[in-house]
Every structure is written in structure tokens, then in C-alpha cells.
Design a protein around this motif. Structure first.
Motif, PDB file in Angstrom:
ATOM      1  N   ALA A   1       0.797  -1.037   0.086  1.00 20.08           N
ATOM      2  CA  ALA A   1      -0.067   0.088   0.049  1.00 20.08           C
ATOM      3  C   ALA A   1       0.942   1.337  -0.098  1.00 20.08           C
ATOM      4  N   PHE A   2       1.874   1.321   0.830  1.00 20.34           N
ATOM      5  CA  PHE A   2       2.875   2.518   0.724  1.00 20.34           C
ATOM      6  C   PHE A   2       3.610   2.676  -0.350  1.00 20.34           C
ATOM      7  N   GLN A   3       4.088   1.575  -1.280  1.00 20.59           N
ATOM      8  CA  GLN A   3       4.775   1.721  -2.391  1.00 20.59           C
ATOM      9  C   GLN A   3       3.611   2.195  -3.587  1.00 20.59           C
ATOM     10  N   ALA A   4       2.567   1.589  -3.311  1.00 18.44           N
ATOM     11  CA  ALA A   4       1.416   2.226  -4.310  1.00 18.44           C
ATOM     12  C   ALA A   4       1.011   3.710  -4.078  1.00 18.44           C
ATOM     13  N   LEU A   5       1.026   3.948  -2.957  1.00 12.42           N
ATOM     14  CA  LEU A   5       0.729   5.558  -2.590  1.00 12.42           C
ATOM     15  C   LEU A   5       1.901   6.263  -3.021  1.00 12.42           C
ATOM     16  N   VAL A   6       2.984   5.778  -3.105  1.00 12.66           N
ATOM     17  CA  VAL A   6       4.301   6.665  -3.508  1.00 12.66           C
ATOM     18  C   VAL A   6       4.157   6.785  -5.011  1.00 12.66           C
ATOM     19  N   ALA A   7       4.018   5.549  -5.478  1.00  9.32           N
ATOM     20  CA  ALA A   7       3.915   5.512  -7.042  1.00  9.32           C
ATOM     21  C   ALA A   7       2.734   6.470  -7.456  1.00  9.32           C
ATOM     22  N   GLY A   8       1.666   6.256  -6.841  1.00 12.23           N
ATOM     23  CA  GLY A   8       0.587   7.087  -7.327  1.00 12.23           C
ATOM     24  C   GLY A   8       0.675   8.588  -7.280  1.00 12.23           C
ATOM     25  N   LEU A   9       1.492   8.989  -5.921  1.00 14.65           N
ATOM     26  CA  LEU A   9       1.760  10.297  -5.781  1.00 14.65           C
ATOM     27  C   LEU A   9       2.757  11.085  -6.838  1.00 14.65           C
ATOM     28  N   VAL A  10       3.829  10.243  -7.077  1.00 20.24           N
ATOM     29  CA  VAL A  10       4.829  10.692  -7.985  1.00 20.24           C
ATOM     30  C   VAL A  10       4.167  10.830  -9.489  1.00 20.24           C
ATOM     31  N   ALA A  11       3.459   9.793  -9.963  1.00 20.91           N
ATOM     32  CA  ALA A  11       2.605   9.788 -11.092  1.00 20.91           C
ATOM     33  C   ALA A  11       2.026  11.087 -11.129  1.00 20.91           C
ATOM     34  N   LEU A  12       1.195  11.271 -10.180  1.00 21.28           N
ATOM     35  CA  LEU A  12       0.163  12.666 -10.127  1.00 21.28           C
ATOM     36  C   LEU A  12       1.298  13.839 -10.105  1.00 21.28           C
ATOM     37  N   MET A  13       2.140  13.813  -9.441  1.00 19.52           N
ATOM     38  CA  MET A  13       3.203  15.006  -9.607  1.00 19.52           C
ATOM     39  C   MET A  13       3.683  15.195 -10.884  1.00 19.52           C
ATOM     40  N   TRP A  14       3.848  14.205 -11.472  1.00 25.30           N
ATOM     41  CA  TRP A  14       4.598  14.368 -13.006  1.00 25.30           C
ATOM     42  C   TRP A  14       3.647  14.813 -14.000  1.00 25.30           C
ATOM     43  N   LEU A  15       2.368  14.001 -13.897  1.00 25.35           N
ATOM     44  CA  LEU A  15       1.492  14.051 -14.986  1.00 25.35           C
ATOM     45  C   LEU A  15       0.232  15.297 -14.837  1.00 25.35           C
ATOM     46  N   ALA A  16       0.317  15.593 -13.644  1.00 28.85           N
ATOM     47  CA  ALA A  16      -0.643  16.729 -13.241  1.00 28.85           C
ATOM     48  C   ALA A  16      -0.211  18.184 -14.219  1.00 28.85           C
ATOM     49  N   GLU A  17       0.791  18.324 -14.295  1.00 27.32           N
ATOM     50  CA  GLU A  17       1.364  19.583 -14.915  1.00 27.32           C
ATOM     51  C   GLU A  17       1.254  19.058 -16.696  1.00 27.32           C
ATOM     52  N   VAL A  18       1.532  17.921 -16.995  1.00 28.22           N
ATOM     53  CA  VAL A  18       1.345  17.569 -18.522  1.00 28.22           C
ATOM     54  C   VAL A  18       0.137  17.834 -18.932  1.00 28.22           C
ATOM     55  N   GLY A  19      -1.133  17.139 -18.000  1.00 25.70           N
ATOM     56  CA  GLY A  19      -2.474  17.301 -18.295  1.00 25.70           C
ATOM     57  C   GLY A  19      -2.944  18.726 -18.443  1.00 25.70           C
ATOM     58  N   SER A  20      -2.589  19.469 -17.683  1.00 22.44           N
ATOM     59  CA  SER A  20      -3.223  20.919 -17.696  1.00 22.44           C
ATOM     60  C   SER A  20      -2.331  21.669 -18.878  1.00 22.44           C
ATOM     61  N   ALA A  21      -1.065  21.486 -19.121  1.00 24.49           N
ATOM     62  CA  ALA A  21      -0.390  21.906 -20.112  1.00 24.49           C
ATOM     63  C   ALA A  21      -0.951  21.309 -21.718  1.00 24.49           C
ATOM     64  N   SER A  22      -1.296  20.075 -21.710  1.00 24.14           N
ATOM     65  CA  SER A  22      -1.926  19.692 -23.039  1.00 24.14           C
ATOM     66  C   SER A  22      -3.227  20.192 -23.246  1.00 24.14           C
ATOM     67  N   LEU A  23      -4.037  20.461 -22.177  1.00 24.33           N
ATOM     68  CA  LEU A  23      -5.236  20.894 -22.272  1.00 24.33           C
ATOM     69  C   LEU A  23      -5.183  22.489 -22.981  1.00 24.33           C
ATOM     70  N   ALA A  24      -4.134  23.040 -22.116  1.00 20.14           N
ATOM     71  CA  ALA A  24      -4.084  24.548 -22.489  1.00 20.14           C
ATOM     72  C   ALA A  24      -3.095  24.635 -23.672  1.00 20.14           C
ATOM     73  N   GLY A  25      -2.491  23.703 -24.360  1.00 23.24           N
ATOM     74  CA  GLY A  25      -1.917  23.825 -25.784  1.00 23.24           C
ATOM     75  C   GLY A  25      -0.376  24.496 -25.581  1.00 23.24           C
ATOM     76  N   VAL A  26       0.196  24.331 -24.239  1.00 25.38           N
ATOM     77  CA  VAL A  26       1.547  25.245 -24.044  1.00 25.38           C
ATOM     78  C   VAL A  26       2.444  23.969 -23.451  1.00 25.38           C
ATOM     79  N   ARG A  27       3.763  24.333 -23.354  1.00 21.91           N
ATOM     80  CA  ARG A  27       4.750  23.479 -22.796  1.00 21.91           C
ATOM     81  C   ARG A  27       4.305  23.469 -21.294  1.00 21.91           C
ATOM     82  N   PRO A  28       4.945  22.212 -20.487  1.00 24.13           N
ATOM     83  CA  PRO A  28       4.880  22.018 -19.270  1.00 24.13           C
ATOM     84  C   PRO A  28       5.595  23.121 -18.630  1.00 24.13           C
ATOM     85  N   PRO A  29       5.496  23.695 -17.677  1.00 26.37           N
ATOM     86  CA  PRO A  29       6.519  24.526 -16.797  1.00 26.37           C
ATOM     87  C   PRO A  29       7.860  24.060 -16.448  1.00 26.37           C
TER      88      PRO A  29
END
Length: 194
Positions: free
Chosen positions: A120-148
Motif C-alpha cells: 500500500a505504501f509503495q502504491a501510494l508513493v507511485a501514485g503520488l509521483v505519477a500525479l506530480m509528474w502527470l498533473a502539469e502535463v495534463g493541464s499543459a496539454s489542455l492549454a496547448g502550452v509546454r509544461p512549466p
């Protein structure tokens, strides 16, 4: 060699300023923690205990991530082929090492240990890291700009985010046992071949 050159050869990395602290930190962590842990775990695993083997696999996974990052993320330098070689070697070492684990032996070794908390701890860490990396990619993709995080770098795309996205989007294999033949050239059943 790769970490020592990165740390001690002045102005070796040709990357954007924003990436340099990450590269130096990764080199320092690899040199001071990962390499001694790798050799210690390898020695311990060679003595027989499964714990040493599992730690060795974990450090190999860390090195795989590190040299995938260096092979795909850093600007070209004199160690590029070394990074690619380390990436490929750690990839096949990790796959081979995981394939050699005896699930029954692992279960027996963990007889009284509750593993759900670790999983559960490893799944939580993996999920948080994935969210951290992918959150800015998703919002940048929707906005049509490069991720910060890559706007200040020389990278055309967020490489690590791409690798994480590809690994998350892979379909899980089915649990059906394999019933075909590989590399035999015939379709006869195993019982009829000698």
C-alpha cells in the motif's frame, strides 16, 4: 565512473541550469548510497538470504530509473553511450532478476510479515509521483502550452512523464497460462515431443 565524472569534472553537463541540481544530486546519491548498497546487497544475496537479493533488485530498479533519465533526459555528452549501456544492462538485469524469484520461496521467507502495508505504501508513493509528474502535463496539454518544468530546458517533450504515461497505459497481461509453443516451429503438444 559515470557518477564521478558528472560530479567532479567541471562543467561536464551541458544541460539547462534548471536541470543541474537534479543531475548533481542524482550523481551524489548514486555514488554515496546506491553503489555501496548495490555491492553490499549483492554480497549478501550471494551468501544466500533472499533479503539481500530483494534489496539488490530494488537498487537495480533505482539504477534503471537513473540511467533511463540520463539516456533520455540529459544533453548529449561524452558519456552518452555509457548511459545507454547502463540503461540497457540494468533493464535486462532487473527483468532477469525478477524472473528468477521463486514466488513460493518468497512467500515462505515472508511467512509472518504483513506485506499489505508495504504494498500500500509503495502504491501510494507511485501514485503520488505519477500525479506530480502527470498533473502539469495534463493541464499543459489542455492549454496547448509546454509544461512549466520543461519550459526552461532544452527538451522538446517531458521525457520522464512520457515514460511514466506509457508504463501506466500498458494493458495488464491476462492471467491465462501460456499454452502455445515458442521457437519450436511446430504446434505439437509438449507430451508428444521428446
Amino acid at each position: 565512473m559515470a557518477t564521478s565524472v558528472g560530479l567532479f569534472v567541471l562543467e561536464f553537463y551541458r544541460d539547462a541550469e534548471v536541470l543541474l541540481p537534479q543531475l548533481y544530486g542524482q550523481d551524489l546519491l548514486t555514488l554515496v548510497v546506491a553503489i555501496p548498497a548495490l555491492f553490499g546487497a549483492l554480497y549478501y544475496a550471494h551468501q544466500g538470504p533472499l533479503r539481500g537479493y530483494v534489496v539488490w533488485l530494488g537498487v537495480t530498479g533505482y539504477l534503471l530509473y537513473t540511467y533511463a533519465s540520463y539516456a533520455f533526459l540529459t544533453a548529449f555528452n561524452e558519456l552518452y553511450l555509457v548511459y545507454v549501456a547502463l540503461f540497457v544492462l540494468t533493464l535486462f538485469t532487473l527483468i532477469g532478476g525478477l524472473a528468477c524469484i521463486d514466488p513460493t520461496g518468497l512467500k515462505d521467507a515472508l511467512h509472518d510479515h504483513l506485506v499489505r502495508g508495504y504494498v500500500a505504501f509503495q502504491a501510494l508513493v507511485a501514485g503520488l509521483v505519477a500525479l506530480m509528474w502527470l498533473a502539469e502535463v495534463g493541464s499543459a496539454s489542455l492549454a496547448g502550452v509546454r509544461p512549466p518544468s520543461i519550459a526552461e530546458t532544452t527538451l522538446p517533450v517531458p521525457v520522464i512523464q512520457s515514460l511514466i504515461s506509457a508504463s501506466l497505459s500498458r494493458r495488464l497481461p491476462s492471467r491465462r497460462p501460456f499454452s502455445g509453443s515458442i521457437g519450436r516451429g511446430d504446434t505439437s503438444s509438449p507430451a508428444s515431443s521428446s
